[in-house]
Design a protein around this motif. Structure first.
Motif, PDB file in Angstrom:
ATOM      1  N   MET A 117       0.829  -1.202   0.000  1.00 56.61           N
ATOM      2  CA  MET A 117       0.000   0.000   0.000  1.00 56.61           C
ATOM      3  C   MET A 117       0.862   1.250   0.000  1.00 56.61           C
ATOM      4  SD  MET A 117      -2.278  -1.644   2.868  1.00 56.61           S
ATOM      5  CE  MET A 117      -0.827  -2.560   3.274  1.00 56.61           C
ATOM      6  N   LEU A 172       1.922   4.755   1.051  1.00 56.54           N
ATOM      7  CA  LEU A 172       1.643   5.463   2.300  1.00 56.54           C
ATOM      8  C   LEU A 172       1.148   6.868   2.015  1.00 56.54           C
ATOM      9  CD1 LEU A 172       4.636   4.405   4.521  1.00 56.54           C
ATOM     10  CD2 LEU A 172       2.250   3.830   4.850  1.00 56.54           C
ATOM     11  N   GLN A 184      -7.625   8.724   4.542  1.00 54.16           N
ATOM     12  CA  GLN A 184      -6.570   8.074   3.775  1.00 54.16           C
ATOM     13  C   GLN A 184      -6.420   6.623   4.179  1.00 54.16           C
ATOM     14  OE1 GLN A 184      -2.931  10.241   4.094  1.00 54.16           O
ATOM     15  NE2 GLN A 184      -3.562  11.756   2.592  1.00 54.16           N
ATOM     16  N   GLN A 185      -6.553   6.389   5.489  1.00 52.09           N
ATOM     17  CA  GLN A 185      -6.378   5.015   5.949  1.00 52.09           C
ATOM     18  C   GLN A 185      -7.519   4.125   5.484  1.00 52.09           C
ATOM     19  OE1 GLN A 185      -5.570   5.738  10.005  1.00 52.09           O
ATOM     20  NE2 GLN A 185      -3.366   5.547   9.744  1.00 52.09           N
ATOM     21  N   ILE A 225      -6.623   3.045   2.197  1.00 52.15           N
ATOM     22  CA  ILE A 225      -5.595   2.012   2.261  1.00 52.15           C
ATOM     23  C   ILE A 225      -6.221   0.670   2.616  1.00 52.15           C
ATOM     24  CG2 ILE A 225      -3.619   1.211   3.588  1.00 52.15           C
ATOM     25  CD1 ILE A 225      -2.745   4.112   3.774  1.00 52.15           C
ATOM     26  N   SER A 274      -7.837  -0.818  -0.361  1.00 52.17           N
ATOM     27  CA  SER A 274      -6.915  -1.413  -1.320  1.00 52.17           C
ATOM     28  C   SER A 274      -6.339  -2.713  -0.768  1.00 52.17           C
ATOM     29  CB  SER A 274      -5.797  -0.433  -1.685  1.00 52.17           C
ATOM     30  OG  SER A 274      -4.893  -0.312  -0.637  1.00 52.17           O
ATOM     31  N   ARG A 275      -6.174  -2.764   0.561  1.00 51.48           N
ATOM     32  CA  ARG A 275      -5.667  -3.987   1.161  1.00 51.48           C
ATOM     33  C   ARG A 275      -6.691  -5.108   0.989  1.00 51.48           C
ATOM     34  NH1 ARG A 275      -4.528  -3.554   7.301  1.00 51.48           N
ATOM     35  NH2 ARG A 275      -2.899  -2.182   6.547  1.00 51.48           N
TER      36      ARG A 275
END
Lengths: 498, 326
Positions: free
Chosen positions: A337, A339, A416-417, A420, A423-424
């Motif tokens: 991912m 950052l 943002q997390q 992430i 996407s994970r």
């Protein structure tokens, strides 16, 4: 022959897939594999055909025959693949005749089949759709340039729309230049081939044929260049990443392999000159291994190189924990991912509403109040923060402001997390055995990437630090992505036209 | 005027205090939240302004804290503590400002002693000190810097400047003897007394002026002069009219009587290129600007001061005037 930094550099210049420190640090020597006269001959032939490959190539330290194919194959894949193909076919025949080791023969055979021209030939002038697409780009460039001309006389308006068209224009300009070059070459080649068809003299025919081969090389080189320009770079290519390896199906064995793969990526990163930060691994298991391990990696092109690693990796071997000697299949999940970049908080004074308990009235000396709490609201986001820890109002205001900034920072970070995490989730899939992207088969000493259908061997070295095996797989994936993006562009254009 | 008439309001209700005593007998410890609720309600029924925060600060003070932020509501107060809270809250029922009851209050980072009848610094004054600080930090650092404050009251502005600039010298002039004493005390408490000269007297008096001339030139003048008009004086809270010094509040018919004196003296005492910061009433900045306009002369003085700008306070009211000497 000693292989020094200078040679490595010259090699680096001619083969962009071979990284500098890869060559500097590699302890193996190609010489071991070059003892076969055929291979030497093969290389020499290549050398004769291409002026780019220098003498130094003969002393490239290379750890396996598979790797030299991957380095040279990639290099010639783009421009001289058909030539290489002929040569290696010839080599194959020679090898077979002399009963040389099977592994070398299979690798060359693989190379021949893997580098068939199918993928790239789609993006040549002979494909009418592609030619149409290029025409469309040139037309768009001309139209935009006409549009731009009168506005440059007037006062330059710097609104967002025109900025967008400027960046589009610069893209089109570089693309059009290459397209024109390609068109000219193509024109010359068709003329040449028509000449060849009408030629009766066999001497002349041979000469023209060899000429035509040269033209084809040039044409393919330009085509590759064009794809590079059209596909462009991913802006996230150089961003830092978080690499996470999680044990999936397979219990203890998956955990063991999880740690092995994690260490492999760490070593691969170090060898590429990237920086590692904050490695965390959950090694609570008694028999070794890790349920989960992650590390932050930063450096040039980290995401570009590693983005294709995300997915389910499958291992097939007899685990250390297995007593009956049966082969187990376990999976691990790798997620890569990018950052979040430094968060830039821009708080405008006019967006703030400052509230106290004495907003009305004359204020100043006319009022004495001890209620010094301050509440600040950021109107666009609706974020609210309050300061009431202090007796001094100005200090409460500072506290409220600090809290407000922190809250806004947190909400941006959370956003943002969430991205992430999403996407994970996509990369991890359901962690089932079937959605694998790569298989490590220990019994056959084989690593297979299921997306490019490429194989590589030497598992023990691969697991130590990735090595050229991983480089080869990654380069294949990058190449595949390039073609894929190009296909999408083409499809999009077709769709838009239809 | 040693102490303004404290007797102007309210003896605590006797029946109420009896009830409290009965309640207190039941247990020797009381929960903080109950004490806080009790006094808040009590202040509310007696129409005391800021009932909640008044009780909060008094309880916090008894616990040796500044506020009750982060203090658990089920903290137990001992009998002695509850008694002290009661005693202080009873004083609050007389409308005495909390700051005087506690005998101290915070001004920016400083905790300063507060004594009636010296004016309690307002939140706006914290902003004034902030503005002065900003101006001082932009002056060239080579020369010796001396600040003049007219009417320091508790010394808040001057002391916060002295604390922030270790090389700075200051002169403070106040007409009130109590204010001068309190400024000296606070300077002593904050460890800045060796760089501060306190002069007691009217700035318009000639001896005071001559005394000030010996400290010339000043690079910065600052003042929070009385600016409440006579009409507004009648509308003030009892906390203010009964306990605070009217000389620090009342600025004459138009609220500008002292402001004019400050302008005159600063025009005479500030060095060329010096700055003057004033806190005034919200209607005053245009009037101040008019005073300093070139054609205006007042008591025969033509001003060296040039009006620079008006700055609004936290509440958006035009509050601070920035003037620069030519």
């Amino acid at each position: 022959m000693h292989f020094g930094v200078k040679e490595a550099h010259s090699l680096f210049c001619c083969g962009r897939f071979v990284s500098h420190n890869l060559l500097q640090q590699n302890p193996y020597n190609l010489h071991r594999y070059c003892v076969h006269r055929q291979v030497k001959h093969f290389l020499r032939q290549l050398h004769k055909e291409s002026s780019i490959v220098s003498d130094q190539l003969f002393s490239i330290p290379c750890c396996s025959h598979r790797n030299f194919v991957s380095i040279f194959g990639r290099k010639y894949h783009s421009s001289q693949v058909h030539k290489t193909k002929n040569l290696s076919n010839q080599l194959l025949v020679n090898l077979e005749r002399e009963h040389k080791p099977l592994s070398l023969r299979t690798s060359v055979a693989q190379f021949v089949t893997a580098h068939d021209l199918d993928a790239s030939s789609k993006f040549s002038m002979s494909n009418p759709v592609f030619a149409d697409y290029l025409e469309g780009l040139v037309a768009e460039y001309d139209a935009l340039q006409d549009e731009q001309k009168p506005s440059s006389d007037a006062v330059t308006s710097s609104d967002r729309h025109s900025q967008q068209s400027v960046s589009r224009l610069s893209f089109l300009r570089s693309a059009t230049a290459v397209i024109e070059k390609l068109k000219a070459k193509h024109q010359e080649m068709t003329e040449l081939s028509s000449l060849l068809n009408n030629e009766a003299d066999s001497e002349m025919q041979k000469m023209l044929e060899s000429e035509l081969v040269l033209y084809k090389d040039d044409l393919q080189e330009i085509e590759e260049e064009l794809i590079d320009v059209l596909v462009g770079d991913d802006p996230a290519d150089n961003s830092d990443i978080m690499l996470e390896v999680t044990a999936g199906v397979g219990g203890q064995e998956a955990m063991l392999f999880c740690l092995e793969i994690f260490n492999m990526y760490c070593n691969y990163a170090v060898r590429n000159g990237w920086q590692l930060a904050e490695p965390v691994s959950d090694t609570s298991s008694e028999q070794g291994g890790a349920r989960k391990a992650r590390v932050e990696i930063s450096g040039q092109g980290v995401y570009r190189q590693l983005k294709h690693e995300g997915g389910v990796h499958r291992v097939q071997r007899v685990p250390k924990t297995e007593r009956a000697g049966r082969i187990h299949t376990s999976t691990i999940t790798v997620s890569v991912m990018p950052l979040p970049k430094e968060i830039d908080l821009d708080i405008q004074q006019k967006d703030l509403k400052v509230e106290t308990f004495r907003n009305s009235g004359p204020g100043g000396q006319s009022v004495n109040t001890t209620d010094s709490a301050v509440r600040i609201t950021h109107i666009p986001t609706g974020t609210v923060a309050e300061g009431k820890e202090e007796r001094s109002q100005i200090k409460n205001r500072d506290i409220a402001m600090k809290k407000l900034k922190q809250r806004m920072y947190e909400s941006i970070l959370a956003e943002q997390q969430a991205q992430i995490r999403e996407s994970r989730r996509l990369q991890q899939g359901t962690r089932a055995r079937s959605e694998k992207i790569r298989t490590y088969n220990f019994q056959q000493d084989r690593i297979t990437d299921h997306r490019t259908r490429e194989n590589t061997s030497n598992l023990s070295q691969f697991l130590m630090f990735g090595g050229e095996g991983l480089d080869g797989l990654i380069n294949g994936l990058i190449q595949q992505e390039r073609y894929h993006t190009m296909e999408l562009l083409l499809e999009g254009w077709e769709g838009g036209n239809a | 005027m040693p102490f303004p008439n404290t007797s102007c309001k309210l003896q605590p209700d006797i029946r109420n205090t009896q009830r409290e005593r009965e309640r207190g007998m039941r247990s020797s410890f009381k929960k903080l939240e109950h004490v806080w609720q009790f006094w808040t309600k009590k202040f509310q029924t007696q129409n005391i302004p800021d009932p909640n925060s008044s009780a909060e600060y008094i309880i916090a003070h008894t616990l040796g804290k500044k506020t009750l932020f982060g203090v658990r509501p089920d903290t137990l107060l001992s009998k002695a503590q509850a008694d002290q809270v009661k005693a202080l809250c009873k004083i609050r029922l007389t409308r005495m400002p909390v700051q005087y009851i506690l005998g101290e209050w915070d001004f920016q980072d400083l905790t300063l002693k507060m004594k009636a009848p010296v004016l309690i610094p307002r939140p706006e004054t914290e902003e004034l000190a902030e503005l002065c600080c900003h101006t001082l930090s932009h002056l060239s650092s080579r020369e010796e810097k001396v600040v003049l404050e007219i009417g320091p009251g508790s010394g808040a502005i001057t002391l916060s400047l002295l604390r922030r600039f270790p090389e700075l010298q200051a002169v403070a002039v106040d007409v009130s003897e109590e204010a001068c004493e309190l400024t000296r005390l606070n300077a002593h408490m904050t460890g800045t007394s060796d760089r501060l000269t306190v002069i007691n007297g009217d700035i318009m008096a000639s001896q005071v002026f001559e005394h000030l001339l010996t400290h010339k030139p000043f690079c910065l003048g600052v003042s929070n002069p009385p600016y409440v008009t006579t009409a507004e004086m009648a509308l003030l809270q009892e906390e203010i009219t009964c306990f605070e010094d009217h000389r620090a509040l009342h600025g004459g018919e138009d609220g500008l009587e002292v402001v004019r004196g400050v302008l005159l003296r600063c025009s005479q005492l500030l060095k060329s290129g010096g700055h003057l910061w004033l806190e005034v009433g919200e209607t005053h900045p245009p009037l101040v600007e008019k005073f300093t306009a070139a054609e205006n002369t007042w008591r025969g003085f033509s001003s060296r001061l040039k009006y620079h700008k008006t700055v609004a306070d936290l509440y958006g009211k035009p509050r601070f005037c920035h003037l620069i000497t030519s």
